[in-house]
Design an enzyme around this catalytic site. Structure first.
Site, PDB file in Angstrom:
ATOM      1  CB  SER A  38      -1.099  -0.023   1.089  1.00 53.75           C
ATOM      2  OG  SER A  38      -0.203  -0.112   2.320  1.00 53.75           O
ATOM      3  CB  SER A  39       3.197   2.796   1.322  1.00 49.57           C
ATOM      4  OG  SER A  39       3.925   2.031   2.057  1.00 49.57           O
ATOM      5  CG  ASP A  88      -0.422  -6.195  12.179  1.00 48.49           C
ATOM      6  OD1 ASP A  88       0.907  -6.029  12.042  1.00 48.49           O
ATOM      7  OD2 ASP A  88      -1.032  -5.582  13.257  1.00 48.49           O
ATOM      8  CG  ASN A 115       7.577  -4.643  -0.154  1.00 46.96           C
ATOM      9  OD1 ASN A 115       8.835  -4.018  -0.829  1.00 46.96           O
ATOM     10  ND2 ASN A 115       6.745  -3.850   0.249  1.00 46.96           N
ATOM     11  CB  THR A 136       7.399  -6.259  11.907  1.00 53.12           C
ATOM     12  OG1 THR A 136       6.454  -5.972  13.068  1.00 53.12           O
ATOM     13  CG2 THR A 136       6.703  -5.977  10.572  1.00 53.12           C
ATOM     14  CE1 TYR A 191      15.322  -2.334  18.891  1.00 55.73           C
ATOM     15  CE2 TYR A 191      15.123   0.000  19.499  1.00 55.73           C
ATOM     16  CZ  TYR A 191      14.929  -0.888  18.564  1.00 55.73           C
ATOM     17  OH  TYR A 191      14.078  -0.607  17.620  1.00 55.73           O
TER      18      TYR A 191
END
Length: 314
Positions: A38-39, A88, A115, A136, A191
């Site tokens: 979507s982008s 998601d 992607n 993710t 982190y």
């Protein structure tokens, strides 16, 4: 982008666009899933695949945005086959739901374009309590690929057409000298944004390499490769305010534009030159040399086992 390298063995360079590297290719009859469509380069990848006759399934978090992209592609090519489905990658429940719905649709699957990607400026967790970038960028795609692999195998067998799995990585995979920190994936106190991003991108390369090895061992006609799309002026750094603004300001002079950024993905997904090529890393639509760590077979196997444990529904 005015800084362009010479053409490589493929005949293409950093300046080549997605339309240029796929010129003259008829991909009618193929079906592809493009995550994060979507982008940015995901949108351009979906558009160019659709222009060449591919039935594209856009796997997106925001359905409304995805539908707008679909409408824009249909305006350009009214006969294009485009579907929009919710996904998601930061939620294993969402990944499993997507895979179940896709398999229930009865659609074949020739191309899986992993992607989508995210950069997180601060320590965050996915819905499954895994550090956001690793969860993710790698785990979501790892689970998605595993859940759809049988569909891809059936499609390759029935269609007698080679299936292709494409993982979008990054040159950032080089900046993790210690490799995958298996025991500190969720360590908030140590982190570091760019290390975590690089770690997730290294995982993308290792995943593709181990997958390629397993598929070859099975004798399945499906390839798996990873790639670096290039430094591109997209919204990947949208959480960084000033840095994002500066990135986009200098981008038109130093970075690839979106059509150039999607070129390597479309090349690896569709070009006849890539037929039978598996377990390779591409950049600027040519085979490139990844980091030594990314070629570590034992590390790839360890990551596979670690990822299987994390994605085990228990």
């Amino acid at each position: 982008m005015w800084i362009c390298g010479r053409k490589g063995p493929s005949g293409f360079s950093a300046c080549s666009t997605a339309e240029q590297v796929t010129q003259g290719i008829d991909a009618t009859g193929l079906t592809a899933i493009v995550t994060g469509a979507s982008s940015g380069i995901g949108t351009e990848t979906a558009r160019v695949l659709a222009l060449h006759g591919v039935h594209v399934v856009m796997a997106v978090r925001n359905i409304d945005t995805g539908r707008k992209v679909k409408e824009a592609i249909l305006e350009e090519k009214p006969e294009a086959k485009i579907d929009v489905m919710e996904l998601d990658l930061g939620s294993m429940e969402s990944v499993r739901k997507f895979a179940t719905e896709y398999k229930s649709s009865g659609l074949p699957l020739n191309l899986l374009i992993n992607n989508a990607g995210v950069v997180s400026p601060s320590f965050m967790l996915t819905q499954d309590n895994i550090e956001l970038q690793f969860g993710t960028n790698h785990i979501g795609h790892f689970l998605l690929t595993n859940l759809l692999l049988e569909t891809m195998k059936s499609t390759a067998h029935e269609s007698q057409k080679e299936g292709r799995i494409v993982n979008l990585s990054s040159e950032g995979h080089r900046f993790v000298g210690k490799g995958i920190r298996f025991d500190k994936i969720n360590d908030k106190y140590s982190y570091n944004t760019m290390y975590a991003y690089g770690q997730s991108k290294l995982a993308n390369v290792l995943h593709a390499n181990e997958l390629a090895r397993r598929l070859k061992e099975e004798g399945v006609e499906i390839t798996a490769n990873s790639l670096h799309p290039g430094a591109i002026a997209t919204n990947l750094l949208r959480h960084y305010g000033f840095i994002n603004g500066l990135w986009n300001l200098v981008g038109k002079y130093l970075l690839k534009n979106v059509p150039q950024g999607a070129a390597t993905t479309c090349y690896v997904a569709l070009h006849p030159q890539v037929k039978g090529v598996s377990g390779e890393y591409f950049s600027d639509s040519n085979i490139a040399k990844p980091s030594p760590l990314s070629k570590d077979v034992e590390l790839a196997k360890k990551l596979w086992d670690f990822s299987m444990t994390l994605t085990d529904p228990k």
